[in-house]
Motif scaffolding. Structure first.
Motif, PDB file in Angstrom:
ATOM      1  N   UNK A 105       0.813  -1.230   0.000  1.00  0.00           N
ATOM      2  CA  UNK A 105       0.000   0.000   0.000  1.00  0.00           C
ATOM      3  C   UNK A 105       0.841   1.273   0.000  1.00  0.00           C
ATOM      4  N   UNK A 106       2.122   1.131   0.340  1.00  0.00           N
ATOM      5  CA  UNK A 106       3.020   2.277   0.215  1.00  0.00           C
ATOM      6  C   UNK A 106       3.142   2.710  -1.236  1.00  0.00           C
ATOM      7  N   UNK A 107       2.953   1.761  -2.142  1.00  0.00           N
ATOM      8  CA  UNK A 107       2.950   2.058  -3.579  1.00  0.00           C
ATOM      9  C   UNK A 107       1.513   2.294  -4.059  1.00  0.00           C
ATOM     10  N   UNK A 108       0.633   1.336  -3.834  1.00  0.00           N
ATOM     11  CA  UNK A 108      -0.722   1.387  -4.416  1.00  0.00           C
ATOM     12  C   UNK A 108      -1.581   2.522  -3.859  1.00  0.00           C
ATOM     13  N   UNK A 109      -1.286   2.978  -2.640  1.00  0.00           N
ATOM     14  CA  UNK A 109      -2.044   4.097  -2.067  1.00  0.00           C
ATOM     15  C   UNK A 109      -1.137   5.228  -1.598  1.00  0.00           C
ATOM     16  N   UNK A 110       0.134   5.181  -1.987  1.00  0.00           N
ATOM     17  CA  UNK A 110       1.115   6.143  -1.491  1.00  0.00           C
ATOM     18  C   UNK A 110       0.942   6.321   0.020  1.00  0.00           C
ATOM     19  N   UNK A 111       0.666   5.194   0.677  1.00  0.00           N
ATOM     20  CA  UNK A 111       0.369   5.191   2.107  1.00  0.00           C
ATOM     21  C   UNK A 111       1.686   4.908   2.839  1.00  0.00           C
ATOM     22  N   UNK A 112       2.434   5.993   3.030  1.00  0.00           N
ATOM     23  CA  UNK A 112       3.798   5.875   3.539  1.00  0.00           C
ATOM     24  C   UNK A 112       4.253   7.224   4.090  1.00  0.00           C
ATOM     25  N   UNK A 113       5.215   7.186   4.979  1.00  0.00           N
ATOM     26  CA  UNK A 113       5.917   8.414   5.369  1.00  0.00           C
ATOM     27  C   UNK A 113       7.406   8.110   5.314  1.00  0.00           C
TER      28      UNK A 113
END
Lengths: 311, 311
Positions: free
Chosen positions: B41-49
Motif C-alpha cells: 500500500x506504500x505504492x498502491x495508495x502512497x500510504x507511507x511516510x
C-alpha cells in the motif's frame, strides 16, 4: 574497527501474497515476484497512473473504457510506454489466462520509473508499465452487501482538482486513509470525504450515489470519473430512472431514501447507515437492489464483455 | 487452444541503479535489490511516510531532527515498526558504512505494507521499514548553484493541509510534478507552487525564502516544515538576521532582492530568475552567499553532526 553486518546478495521476502500473475519488463511472473525498485518515482513521488478492470465469469467488463482512461492519464502525465493499445490488451489477457482466475481484479500501471543517469528531472526517467491479475476483491464483504455499509462523513477534504487532476486515476490516498481511520474511530466501516466547498466528494475507491423520491444523484466534480459511475448513468438511462450529477450536501445524503457506492472493486454496494443516521428504512432499498441486479445482468451483454482466451 | 507466453520464475530487471546499500526485512542489500511488492500500500495508495538525512564528509547532519519528524509521522499515520530509535540509528549507520559513501543521501521509509489476509483494511497491514543510502544528490547542479536557478511560479496549488498533513513527510507529488512540466514548458528549470489563497507555498522538494532589505521571509503554513528551513531560522538567529515565517505573495517574491530555496538535497540554493523577472541584480546575492557558507560551516559543529562508524 567496527564490526559490520553481512551484506545479502538478494532479498528474501517474508510476506505472503495472494495468487496471481504479473507482467513487467517483458516477463510474466508470479505476483510474489512483481516488485519495483524503491528508487522508482512511481513509489518515491507517487508519480504514476493506473487503472483497474475486473474479470467476471471469464470475461473483462468494459475493458475499452478502462483503457481509454489509462491512455488519457498517461498522456496528461507526459508518460509513454513501448506498448500500443492492442499489446496492452494482449498482456492483460495473458495475465488473467496464466492466473487461471475466472473472477479477477486486473490492474495496469505506468510509473515514471527511474533515470539511467539518476537525474531528478522526470523527463529523463524511463517510464515503466506493470500489469497484474489477482482474485476479485470488493470494498464490501458479503455481510455488508446484504445489510448495507456503515459509512462516516469525515471532516477530511478530498485532494482538490486544483492540485491533482482526479480524471487521472492516481495513488494519492493519504486523505482517504486518514478518513478511514477517523471513520473506524467512530465505529463506522468506511469513510466519505468532502470537497473544498463542504459537499460530498467520494470515499476510498468508490463514488457515492443518493436516491430520493425515485431520482438518483451523485457528485458532479472533484471526484474520480468512475467507470462503474458511468455504468450507473447508462443503466439509469435504460431503466428510465432520472440520474443526475450535481453538488450533493451531506444533509441531502443523510436525508436520502437510499445510498449506494460504486467501484470496480465490488460493483454497486449499499450504504444503510451514515454516522448515527439510518438511511431510509435502514435496510437495502428497492432501487439499489434493482440497479445492482441490472449491473450484474449487464455483464452478459456482448457490448461490454470481452472473453478471456484461457489456454 | 491459445498459445500462452512462458512464466518466468523470477524477475530480471533491465534498469540500472546508482551505487548504494539498502536495509529491508532484516537484510542489508545492494540498492539494486531493494524492491517492494507492487501490492504494498506504500505504492498502491502512497500510504507511507519517510525522511531523508544527508551525510556530509562522513557524518550525519541533524539526524535527531529527521528522526523526530519520522517517528511523529508514523504515529500520525497509525503506523508502527519493530525498531526503536536506537535501532533505526544503527541501521542508518550500517547502510552508510556498508556503502562506503562519504557524502550520502539517506532515506528511511515506513510503508503501510500488505495484509497477510489480503484485506483492504489498513489496520490489517504489516507496516514495513526500509532504509537506503545512495550518493548525495542536489536539487541544483553546480552550474545552477553558481548562477542561480530559474524558477517558474505555476498555477498549480500545492495539496492543501485540509487534505494531506504537510507535517507528515509524504510522497504525494503529482501536483509538484505537473508544476515541473509547466515550468519546463516555459523554459524554467524548476517550479514554485501556490497555496489555496494564491500565496507562495513550496517547490518540488524545497522550501522558498525571499530576502528584502536585509530581512528574510518564508511561507508560514501549508508547506513541509523542512529541517533545512529550520536550519535557516537557527543560522539567522546566530547571524542576527531577521527571519520570519508569514504569507508571501508571488509579487513579493518577484520584487525580492534575493531568493533562495532549501532542501536536504543540496542545502541552500540560489534562485536568480522567476518567470521572466530577474531577481535583484540577477546574480547570487550577498545574504544568500553568507547563509550558504554558514550552512556548510554548521556541518562541523558537533551539536549537529554524528560521525559514521565506517569499518
Amino acid at each position: 574497527m567496527t564490526k559490520m553486518p553481512a551484506l545479502s546478495a538478494c532479498h528474501s521476502d517474508p510476506a505472503t501474497y495472494p495468487p496471481g500473475i504479473a507482467f513487467m519488463d517483458g516477463q510474466y511472473l508470479p505476483i510474489s515476484e512483481a516488485k519495483i525498485s524503491v528508487l522508482d518515482n512511481g513509489f518515491l513521488h507517487s508519480d504514476a497512473t493506473y487503472d483497474v478492470v475486473h474479470v467476471w465469469k471469464g470475461a473483462f467488463f468494459r475493458l475499452d473504457d478502462h483503457l481509454d482512461r489509462f491512455f488519457s492519464g498517461m498522456e496528461k502525465l507526459h508518460m509513454s510506454i513501448p506498448f500500443g493499445r492492442a499489446e496492452v490488451i494482449e498482456i492483460l489477457h495473458n495475465c488473467v489466462a496464466l492466473s487461471g482466475l475466472e473472477d479477477a481484479y486486473v490492474e495496469f500501471i505506468c510509473t515514471r520509473g527511474t533515470s539511467p543517469t539518476f537525474s531528478r528531472d522526470p523527463r529523463d526517467a524511463v517510464n515503466r508499465f506493470i500489469a497484474f491479475a489477482i482474485p476479485f476483491g470488493s470494498v464490501a464483504n458479503p455481510e455488508q452487501m446484504s445489510r448495507g455499509l456503515h459509512a462516516a462523513i469525515t471532516e477530511f477534504v478530498r485532494i482538490p482538482p486544483s492540485s491533482v487532476d482526479p480524471t487521472v486515476k492516481n495513488y494519492h490516498w493519504l486523505d482517504l486513509v486518514k478518513g478511514l481511520y477517523a471513520a473506524y474511530a467512530q465505529g463506522a466501516e468506511t469513510a466519505i470525504l468532502l470537497d473544498a466547498n463542504g459537499n460530498i466528494a467520494e470515499g476510498p475507491g468508490f463514488n457515492v450515489f443518493a436516491v430520493k423520491d425515485g431520482k438518483i444523484s451523485t457528485p458532479k466534480s472533484g471526484v474520480l470519473m468512475g467507470i462503474t459511475r458511468q455504468t450507473i448513468f447508462d443503466l439509469c438511462a435504460e431503466l428510465q430512472i432520472t440520474c443526475a450529477a450535481h453538488d450533493l450536501a451531506p444533509s441531502e445524503l443523510r436525508a436520502a431514501d437510499e445510498v449506494f457506492v460504486t467501484s470496480t472493486a465490488g460493483g454497486v454496494m449499499p450504504v444503510t447507515k451514515i454516522d448515527e443516521t439510518s438511511i431510509g428504512t435502514g435496510s437495502v432499498g428497492p432501487l439499489t437492489n434493482e440497479i445492482t441486479e441490472a449491473y450484474w445482468r449487464m455483464h452478459e451483454n456482448d457490448r461490454f464483455r470481452q472473453a478471456i482466451r484461457y489456454p
